[in-house]
Write a protein that holds these residues in place. Structure first.
Motif, PDB file in Angstrom:
ATOM      1  N   ALA A  43      31.915 -40.536  68.603  1.00 17.72           N
ATOM      2  CA  ALA A  43      31.112 -40.780  69.813  1.00 17.72           C
ATOM      3  C   ALA A  43      32.006 -41.285  70.950  1.00 17.72           C
ATOM      4  CB  ALA A  43      30.005 -41.789  69.519  1.00 17.72           C
ATOM      5  N   MET A  44      32.995 -42.113  70.614  1.00 19.82           N
ATOM      6  CA  MET A  44      33.927 -42.620  71.633  1.00 19.82           C
ATOM      7  C   MET A  44      34.824 -41.493  72.144  1.00 19.82           C
ATOM      8  SD  MET A  44      33.457 -45.881  72.347  1.00 19.82           S
ATOM      9  CE  MET A  44      34.986 -46.433  73.121  1.00 19.82           C
ATOM     10  N   LEU A  45      35.166 -40.531  71.245  1.00 21.52           N
ATOM     11  CA  LEU A  45      36.007 -39.405  71.667  1.00 21.52           C
ATOM     12  C   LEU A  45      35.220 -38.422  72.530  1.00 21.52           C
ATOM     13  CD1 LEU A  45      38.018 -38.592  68.387  1.00 21.52           C
ATOM     14  CD2 LEU A  45      38.892 -39.619  70.493  1.00 21.52           C
ATOM     15  N   ASP A  46      33.928 -38.304  72.239  1.00 22.42           N
ATOM     16  CA  ASP A  46      33.105 -37.299  72.927  1.00 22.42           C
ATOM     17  C   ASP A  46      32.669 -37.729  74.323  1.00 22.42           C
ATOM     18  OD1 ASP A  46      33.269 -35.648  70.773  1.00 22.42           O
ATOM     19  OD2 ASP A  46      31.305 -36.179  69.929  1.00 22.42           O
ATOM     20  N   MET A 120      16.208 -39.945  77.335  1.00 19.89           N
ATOM     21  CA  MET A 120      17.049 -38.980  78.048  1.00 19.89           C
ATOM     22  C   MET A 120      17.995 -38.251  77.090  1.00 19.89           C
ATOM     23  SD  MET A 120      17.970 -41.586  81.182  1.00 19.89           S
ATOM     24  CE  MET A 120      18.852 -40.510  82.308  1.00 19.89           C
ATOM     25  N   GLY A 121      18.021 -38.678  75.833  1.00 20.29           N
ATOM     26  CA  GLY A 121      18.826 -37.995  74.824  1.00 20.29           C
ATOM     27  C   GLY A 121      20.273 -38.450  74.723  1.00 20.29           C
ATOM     28  N   HIS A 122      20.600 -39.632  75.269  1.00 21.20           N
ATOM     29  CA  HIS A 122      21.987 -40.098  75.224  1.00 21.20           C
ATOM     30  C   HIS A 122      22.252 -40.929  73.965  1.00 21.20           C
ATOM     31  CE1 HIS A 122      22.359 -38.533  79.152  1.00 21.20           C
ATOM     32  NE2 HIS A 122      21.599 -39.454  79.729  1.00 21.20           N
ATOM     33  N   PRO A 123      23.481 -40.859  73.438  1.00 22.84           N
ATOM     34  CA  PRO A 123      23.812 -41.648  72.254  1.00 22.84           C
ATOM     35  C   PRO A 123      23.962 -43.143  72.583  1.00 22.84           C
ATOM     36  CG  PRO A 123      25.736 -40.421  72.994  1.00 22.84           C
ATOM     37  CD  PRO A 123      24.594 -40.002  73.875  1.00 22.84           C
ATOM     38  N   ALA A 124      23.613 -43.987  71.607  1.00 23.83           N
ATOM     39  CA  ALA A 124      23.668 -45.433  71.816  1.00 23.83           C
ATOM     40  C   ALA A 124      24.244 -46.144  70.602  1.00 23.83           C
ATOM     41  CB  ALA A 124      22.267 -45.972  72.101  1.00 23.83           C
ATOM     42  N   LEU A 125      25.118 -47.090  70.905  1.00 24.79           N
ATOM     43  CA  LEU A 125      25.739 -47.936  69.876  1.00 24.79           C
ATOM     44  C   LEU A 125      25.347 -49.377  70.184  1.00 24.79           C
ATOM     45  CD1 LEU A 125      28.040 -48.957  67.877  1.00 24.79           C
ATOM     46  CD2 LEU A 125      29.627 -48.621  69.774  1.00 24.79           C
ATOM     47  N   THR A 126      24.901 -50.116  69.166  1.00 25.70           N
ATOM     48  CA  THR A 126      24.584 -51.527  69.379  1.00 25.70           C
ATOM     49  C   THR A 126      25.610 -52.398  68.670  1.00 25.70           C
ATOM     50  OG1 THR A 126      22.218 -51.252  69.772  1.00 25.70           O
ATOM     51  CG2 THR A 126      22.910 -53.351  68.849  1.00 25.70           C
ATOM     52  N   VAL A 127      26.141 -53.377  69.395  1.00 32.98           N
ATOM     53  CA  VAL A 127      27.061 -54.359  68.823  1.00 32.98           C
ATOM     54  C   VAL A 127      26.262 -55.649  68.685  1.00 32.98           C
ATOM     55  CG1 VAL A 127      29.227 -55.612  69.160  1.00 32.98           C
ATOM     56  CG2 VAL A 127      28.997 -53.263  70.005  1.00 32.98           C
ATOM     57  N   THR A 128      25.948 -56.042  67.468  1.00 35.04           N
ATOM     58  CA  THR A 128      25.014 -57.155  67.275  1.00 35.04           C
ATOM     59  C   THR A 128      25.349 -58.009  66.061  1.00 35.04           C
ATOM     60  OG1 THR A 128      22.667 -57.727  67.019  1.00 35.04           O
ATOM     61  CG2 THR A 128      23.412 -55.741  65.901  1.00 35.04           C
ATOM     62  N   ASN A 129      24.797 -59.208  66.090  1.00 36.68           N
ATOM     63  CA  ASN A 129      24.969 -60.123  64.966  1.00 36.68           C
ATOM     64  C   ASN A 129      23.865 -59.934  63.924  1.00 36.68           C
ATOM     65  OD1 ASN A 129      26.568 -62.120  63.847  1.00 36.68           O
ATOM     66  ND2 ASN A 129      25.399 -63.800  64.767  1.00 36.68           N
ATOM     67  N   ASP A 140      21.717 -45.277  67.658  1.00 34.04           N
ATOM     68  CA  ASP A 140      22.304 -44.353  66.684  1.00 34.04           C
ATOM     69  C   ASP A 140      23.306 -45.040  65.767  1.00 34.04           C
ATOM     70  OD1 ASP A 140      21.270 -41.674  67.902  1.00 34.04           O
ATOM     71  OD2 ASP A 140      22.078 -42.818  69.587  1.00 34.04           O
ATOM     72  N   TYR A 141      24.057 -45.970  66.326  1.00 34.83           N
ATOM     73  CA  TYR A 141      25.113 -46.625  65.547  1.00 34.83           C
ATOM     74  C   TYR A 141      25.070 -48.132  65.769  1.00 34.83           C
ATOM     75  CZ  TYR A 141      26.665 -41.959  66.944  1.00 34.83           C
ATOM     76  OH  TYR A 141      26.717 -40.626  67.259  1.00 34.83           O
ATOM     77  N   THR A 142      25.597 -48.866  64.769  1.00 38.66           N
ATOM     78  CA  THR A 142      25.662 -50.328  64.900  1.00 38.66           C
ATOM     79  C   THR A 142      27.046 -50.817  64.506  1.00 38.66           C
ATOM     80  OG1 THR A 142      23.314 -50.626  64.393  1.00 38.66           O
ATOM     81  CG2 THR A 142      24.733 -52.519  64.020  1.00 38.66           C
TER      82      THR A 142
END
Ligand code: F6R
Length: 357
Positions: A43-46, A120-129, A140-142
């Motif tokens: 996801a970071m590369l794309d 809107m169909g965009h990818p999402a990553l959550t950084v959480t405790n 999509d990702y954690t």
């Protein structure tokens, strides 16, 4: 539980060296390389642009994250306050990746943005405790912070954990893109952990700074340039939320464009000096406020320190400087609040997780 600690906040400040070690363990594979979900790497590369969305202290961690991702991985990053983004979305790039930073994973302002961008169909990553939290489930990702429960309303160990995990993500992306770095985040974070231990052993000295600079004041200023500016905003937030002293973080060079009018005899100004490229200019800003009567407290990093600096933090990699310079800021806020008999762990008007917009 608090154990022998008088407050959760102090306990959580002291836990930071261990949390950093835990993160190093969790994100390291058997070959001592970074261990990260390959989907996140992809996801970071794309993406052509990362949008970091967060509130409060997590927003401040996002600002540091931007510097690391842009400088190390060469990916453009924007950082937005969730409640603003939610009602006033900027033009987006073609392939945005959203990164939500949230200790609790329950912040309503951030969730509102997540709901919109998922539509809107965009990818999402959550950084959480909190891996099972709403933001984590709905993205999509954690990436997990591994900081352990944070009980005090004022966020401390979550902030340093967020920056550490973002550093790992930035380096992983850089390597995946084939960028050569002389920066091993796992090694550098181990150095940070030891430096934090040293700082946690200097509580008496730091408590004295709180007494010397903040005992009777109504307001305080925090200044820095570059990454130090971001940490100064966090230092000001910590101080105001638990001690109720009016505090503001400013970019050193911006003072003379207005704010310097507020400097009077004895006004406390905390200046951070951990970045080589601005060491000269931030000290010039200190001279400007001292000339107007300010009581300046210079917190510098070993190697950049000068005679008469108030406090010197151990040397770590420049990009990770916030992880150490924030510790005296947290402790100064803690002792200032304590000296004013404030309810350190549960400041007035605040809730640990803000689940309303
Ligand atoms: C400050 C503080 C708040 C939170 C903010 C975001 O010490 O605790 O500013 O950082 O409410 O909360 P999370 O990270 O749970 O989304």
């Amino acid at each position: 539980e608090k154990g022998t600690y008088p407050h959760f906040m102090l306990k959580e400040i002291d836990e930071q060296p261990l949390v950093i070690r835990k993160i190093v363990q969790e994100y390291r594979n058997e070959q001592d390389q970074i261990k990260l979900d390959t989907d996140i790497r992809q996801a970071m590369l794309d993406t052509d642009r990362v949008y970091i969305i967060a509130a409060g202290t997590s927003y401040h961690a996002g600002l540091v994250g931007k510097q690391m991702i842009e400088k190390l991985a060469n990916v453009p990053v924007e950082v937005h306050v969730a409640s603003e983004f939610s009602y006033n979305m900027p033009l987006l790039s073609e392939k945005p990746l959203f990164i939500f930073i949230s200790q609790s994973g329950e912040t309503a302002d951030s969730r509102s943005v997540l709901v919109q961008v998922k539509k809107m169909g965009h990818p999402a990553l959550t950084v959480t405790n909190v891996p099972g939290s709403t933001l984590s489930r709905e993205s999509d990702y954690t990436l997990h912070l591994h900081a352990g429960p944070e009980i005090a309303v004022a966020s401390t160990k979550a902030y340093t954990a967020q920056i550490s995990v973002l550093a790992i993500l930035a380096v992983d992306t850089a390597r995946a893109k084939g960028i050569e770095l002389d920066f091993d985040p796992l090694q550098e974070l181990a150095i940070v952990s030891s430096a934090m231990e040293t700082l946690c052993d200097q509580k008496e000295e730091i408590e004295k700074i709180a007494s010397d600079f903040l005992e009777t004041t109504r307001n305080a200023f925090f200044i820095g340039r570059g990454i130090d500016y971001y940490v100064s905003q966090e230092g000001a937030l910590k101080l105001k939320e638990i001690s109720y002293i009016q505090a503001e973080g400013f970019a050193g060079g911006e003072l003379k464009h207005g704010t310097i009018a507020l400097i009077e005899d004895g006004t406390p100004v905390f200046a951070l000096a951990t970045q080589e490229n601005v060491n000269y200019s931030i000290r010039a800003n200190v001279q400007e406020v001292v000339a107007r009567g300010a009581n300046a407290c210079i917190i510098s990093m070993e190697g950049l320190d000068q005679e008469n600096d108030t406090f010197v933090v151990p040397k770590v990699h420049e990009l990770l400087a916030p992880l150490v310079s924030v510790v005296p800021m947290q402790l100064i806020a803690y002792y200032a609040a304590l000296h004013r008999d404030c309810d350190v762990d549960k400041p007035r008007n605040l809730a640990k997780s803000v689940t309303v917009e």
